[in-house]
Design an enzyme around this catalytic site. Structure first.
Site, PDB file in Angstrom:
ATOM      1  N   GLU A  65      -6.310 -30.441  -2.989  1.00 53.66           N
ATOM      2  CA  GLU A  65      -6.684 -29.643  -4.152  1.00 53.66           C
ATOM      3  C   GLU A  65      -7.407 -30.489  -5.196  1.00 53.66           C
ATOM      4  O   GLU A  65      -8.388 -30.055  -5.805  1.00 53.66           O
ATOM      5  CB  GLU A  65      -5.435 -28.965  -4.731  1.00 53.66           C
ATOM      6  CG  GLU A  65      -4.970 -27.828  -3.820  1.00 53.66           C
ATOM      7  CD  GLU A  65      -3.580 -27.290  -4.146  1.00 53.66           C
ATOM      8  OE1 GLU A  65      -3.345 -26.104  -3.865  1.00 53.66           O
ATOM      9  OE2 GLU A  65      -2.727 -28.035  -4.642  1.00 53.66           O
ATOM     10  N   ALA A  89       8.021 -25.344  -4.070  1.00 53.08           N
ATOM     11  CA  ALA A  89       8.767 -24.533  -5.026  1.00 53.08           C
ATOM     12  C   ALA A  89       9.643 -23.463  -4.357  1.00 53.08           C
ATOM     13  O   ALA A  89      10.820 -23.330  -4.703  1.00 53.08           O
ATOM     14  CB  ALA A  89       7.802 -23.908  -6.031  1.00 53.08           C
ATOM     15  N   VAL A  98      19.694 -38.375 -18.262  1.00 54.20           N
ATOM     16  CA  VAL A  98      20.926 -38.700 -17.554  1.00 54.20           C
ATOM     17  C   VAL A  98      20.822 -40.112 -17.006  1.00 54.20           C
ATOM     18  O   VAL A  98      19.798 -40.486 -16.426  1.00 54.20           O
ATOM     19  CB  VAL A  98      21.172 -37.691 -16.413  1.00 54.20           C
ATOM     20  CG1 VAL A  98      22.309 -38.149 -15.508  1.00 54.20           C
ATOM     21  CG2 VAL A  98      21.467 -36.312 -16.984  1.00 54.20           C
ATOM     22  N   GLY A 114      13.587 -27.898 -13.108  1.00 56.46           N
ATOM     23  CA  GLY A 114      12.456 -27.542 -12.256  1.00 56.46           C
ATOM     24  C   GLY A 114      12.744 -26.208 -11.575  1.00 56.46           C
ATOM     25  O   GLY A 114      13.598 -25.438 -12.028  1.00 56.46           O
ATOM     26  N   PHE A 115      12.061 -25.949 -10.476  1.00 56.91           N
ATOM     27  CA  PHE A 115      12.242 -24.661  -9.807  1.00 56.91           C
ATOM     28  C   PHE A 115      13.676 -24.473  -9.318  1.00 56.91           C
ATOM     29  O   PHE A 115      14.250 -23.393  -9.444  1.00 56.91           O
ATOM     30  CB  PHE A 115      11.262 -24.536  -8.639  1.00 56.91           C
ATOM     31  CG  PHE A 115       9.843 -24.345  -9.077  1.00 56.91           C
ATOM     32  CD1 PHE A 115       9.419 -23.122  -9.562  1.00 56.91           C
ATOM     33  CD2 PHE A 115       8.932 -25.388  -9.021  1.00 56.91           C
ATOM     34  CE1 PHE A 115       8.116 -22.935  -9.980  1.00 56.91           C
ATOM     35  CE2 PHE A 115       7.618 -25.214  -9.435  1.00 56.91           C
ATOM     36  CZ  PHE A 115       7.213 -23.987  -9.921  1.00 56.91           C
ATOM     37  N   GLY A 116      14.285 -25.537  -8.771  1.00 50.80           N
ATOM     38  CA  GLY A 116      15.638 -25.421  -8.237  1.00 50.80           C
ATOM     39  C   GLY A 116      16.681 -25.217  -9.320  1.00 50.80           C
ATOM     40  O   GLY A 116      17.491 -24.293  -9.260  1.00 50.80           O
ATOM     41  N   GLY A 165      18.177 -31.054 -14.461  1.00 55.54           N
ATOM     42  CA  GLY A 165      16.816 -30.809 -13.985  1.00 55.54           C
ATOM     43  C   GLY A 165      16.463 -29.345 -14.083  1.00 55.54           C
ATOM     44  O   GLY A 165      17.120 -28.498 -13.477  1.00 55.54           O
ATOM     45  N   ASP A 218      13.558 -31.197  -4.282  1.00 56.62           N
ATOM     46  CA  ASP A 218      12.864 -32.377  -3.768  1.00 56.62           C
ATOM     47  C   ASP A 218      13.758 -33.590  -3.649  1.00 56.62           C
ATOM     48  O   ASP A 218      13.424 -34.541  -2.950  1.00 56.62           O
ATOM     49  CB  ASP A 218      11.699 -32.735  -4.700  1.00 56.62           C
ATOM     50  CG  ASP A 218      10.531 -31.775  -4.541  1.00 56.62           C
ATOM     51  OD1 ASP A 218      10.632 -30.865  -3.691  1.00 56.62           O
ATOM     52  OD2 ASP A 218       9.527 -31.935  -5.251  1.00 56.62           O
TER      53      ASP A 218
END
Lengths: 421, 421
Positions: free
Chosen positions: A172, A317, A80, A14-16, A12, A301
């Site tokens: 938003e 994030a 995966v 993403g941000f992490g 992954g 997440d």
């Protein structure tokens, strides 16, 4: 140091996952970064792609390009399918495997429909670039269909936009659609007045932006109503179909329905038979390892951490990045034979944009709202984009929307005028 | 002037249809502009979307936004299925009709496979934004697959890109893919050297850029070869399948095949039972009316005009615009009860980009090549984009590619890593 470097596999980007990779720079490790997409996505601005404000390439970066200078990082564009914890290997869906010494699962979430998976076809959610261009098409086609519709009831249904869930994404989306209808689109159509479009934000809980302080929630709700959003609170949606939704026992006819209400974690917990909460989030130990698997971390997440302030660590994030940084530090400490205390989440603040010049920011003690909050929101988001080109491109686009109310990305793609729905 | 304004229906909002609409401003007419897409597309730069250089929203504009100030113009997002010339009505695919006093057909072309329609699935062409994002995915996935492929022959096939047809689009695609492989992508991959990718440009005719002067063709070919493109001339492709192509009796294994060889006109000629050439292009009269239909004009790529210099009028944007202007003037003249001489095409010049700092321009007497031609090519294209925002966005993107060789739009969308092919 041995001749064979420690193998870290990160699933992954993403941000992490990206933060873990960044923070391991210079360590004696060999990293494989796996993602089933070729790009890192700046999800906090995904709703702006869905509402025709930003282009897809404004908020996404090819992962292997981000890693080009890191010779010890191999980027794998692959899906995966599982983890063999005994043999310490990540299983890919093409049958091949990637062995690891340490595994970091940062696989994120998808939207979830609380046991009503059949709602997905009628109320799409927003997690990927494809979700965003699909939603953009829905929204733009709705106005086009309304322009050609002669039956008043059907036209009204075309011009009704329902957003389910009033967290930051729902708020938003609702605010931006309302502004499109009121400021961007009038004048473009001949048969309809786009300002008469209804934007209805439905929330099961008692207030919008539940993660923010009470007074900011109240302010956000008042601001939304001022720019033309109808806010419905305390009413769960009990039915979603091709004609609209049912809430509080009442049917609302709406041809566009957007799901911003619930998420479900990726199957990381299933891969490892790990304890998980109802949303499938791994209940990690306080050092972010998966219970029973000291060499497997899960972050972002896809996990639930009960720590912060009585409330769970939010799925935003900065939280994912803090966890990525912690895991990288812990891996480095272990390689040095040292220990590290448990993960501590530090909440920097919560931000949400409501409209073009309206936002709320909850820094804890300091709370900001209105235009000043909007400027800080905008500058913060441009700052966190990667690379000067993306910052310039987004700044230029926002300047255009701010000054001229024009949204350049109003493109209906993936289908001609013969769109189903 | 009568109380009932003259109704002009324009089908197709490409360069020709849009120019007709623009030039009718201020006339006592009521215009309906019909397109099955919601956007006008700047096709000369479409290959840059396919090669990850530009974003889709950089080269497309919502049609109704372009017409927002023109109260007499109604934009219709709809698909035309035919024309009832007797009753003077355009038929839409939803069963409704749009009546006209004057009809302008500017419906363009699609790619054609010379009787081998089954080749389309193996060698997609490039006409729409979806074509471009599909091609972009093909190209980027090919490199990703090669990175994971261990069999040398299969890896070579993944890294072989065949472009069929060496007109401007074929040359521009081949040149840009070669530059991506040589300048943008190296360093991003760990197992492959993207500089070893083969880009093969196959042309049935005796030279590349047949519409240009001989010496510019020769220069273009030499330039292409210098930046790493293999140019094969005088060999029609006789077979296209999922593994590659056959040309000159030889099989070439290539997992990416792009069709830039032939086009077929939209069915405008069929709608009116009008005379047409082999590619389906309407053989219009010298005032651009369809023979037998004095109130129906056809312009742009969908017609063939034998006029210019012994050669047919080329299928390029300036030619379509000249025809649009002529038709608008003729409609205005007729409304005043006046006449107008036949359409005369004036060829301004031919431009093609070969590589990042290489282009050829054929102004007739003046011929330019190399860096100076590239700068003129770039400035001309930015000038012809609509609106300051698009000009700034494209200029910024090109500056980035020029200085840093980074292409921001390298996004694989519409599918995860599980792409077929």
């Amino acid at each position: 140091m041995t001749a064979k470097p420690h193998r870290v596999v990160i699933v992954g980007a993403g941000f992490g996952g990206l933060e873990t990779t960044y923070r391991l720079a210079g360590s004696p490790v060999e990293i494989t970064l796996i993602d089933r997409r070729n790009h890192h996505l700046f999800q906090p601005l995904l709703y702006q792609v869905a509402t025709a404000s930003l282009a897809t390439s404004d908020i996404a970066w090819p992962i292997r390009h981000l890693m080009r200078a890191r010779r010890e990082v191999t980027t794998l564009f692959a899906t995966v399918s599982g983890v063999d914890a005994e043999r310490r290997a990540v299983l890919l869906d093409d049958g091949s495997e990637v062995p690891y010494d340490t595994l970091v699962l940062a696989t994120g979430v998808r939207h979830a429909y609380f046991g009503h998976d059949e709602w997905e076809q009628f109320a799409p959610g927003l997690k990927t670039l494809e979700d965003a261009t699909t939603l953009r098409r829905h929204i733009l086609v709705a106005f086009e269909r309304a322009e050609r519709e002669t039956d008043p009831a059907r036209r009204a249904a075309r011009l009704t936009f329902v957003i389910i869930g009033a967290g930051p994404t729902g708020v938003e989306l609702a605010g931006t659609i309302a502004e499109m209808a009121h400021h961007t689109l009038p004048g473009d159509f001949r048969n309809i007045d786009t300002r008469k479009a209804r934007v209805v934000l439905i929330e099961a809980g008692p207030r919008v932006l539940a993660g923010f302080a009470d007074d900011l929630s109240a302010y956000a709700q008042a601001s939304l109503e001022k720019i033309g959003v109808e806010v419905v609170l305390g009413q769960p949606v009990t039915e979603v179909d091709r004609d609209g939704v049912v809430h509080g026992g009442q049917r609302l006819n709406a041809k566009t329905r957007i799901w911003a209400a619930g998420v479900r974690a990726s199957p990381a917990a299933e891969w490892l038979n790990a304890p998980a909460d109802r949303a499938g989030r791994v209940e990690v130990a306080d050092d972010l390892t998966v219970p029973g698997h000291p060499d497997v971390f899960a972050i972002g997440d896809t996990v639930t951490i009960p720590a912060w302030d009585g409330k769970p660590v939010p799925g935003i994030a900065p939280a994912a990045k803090q966890q990525g940084r912690y895991v990288a530090n812990l891996i480095k400490a272990r390689l040095r034979g040292e220990k590290l205390g448990p993960f501590r989440y530090k909440h920097a603040g919560s931000l949400a944009q409501i409209g073009k010049r309206l936002a709320v920011i909850d820094f804890g003690r300091v709370k900001l709202r209105g235009a000043i909050a909007w400027w800080i929101w905008g500058i913060a988001h441009i700052y966190f984009l990667i690379g000067l080109r993306h910052r310039l491109a987004v700044a230029l686009t926002w300047l255009w929307i701010y000054v001229r109310d024009q949204r350049a990305a109003r493109l209906i793609t993936q289908g001609s005028s013969k769109v189903v729905g």
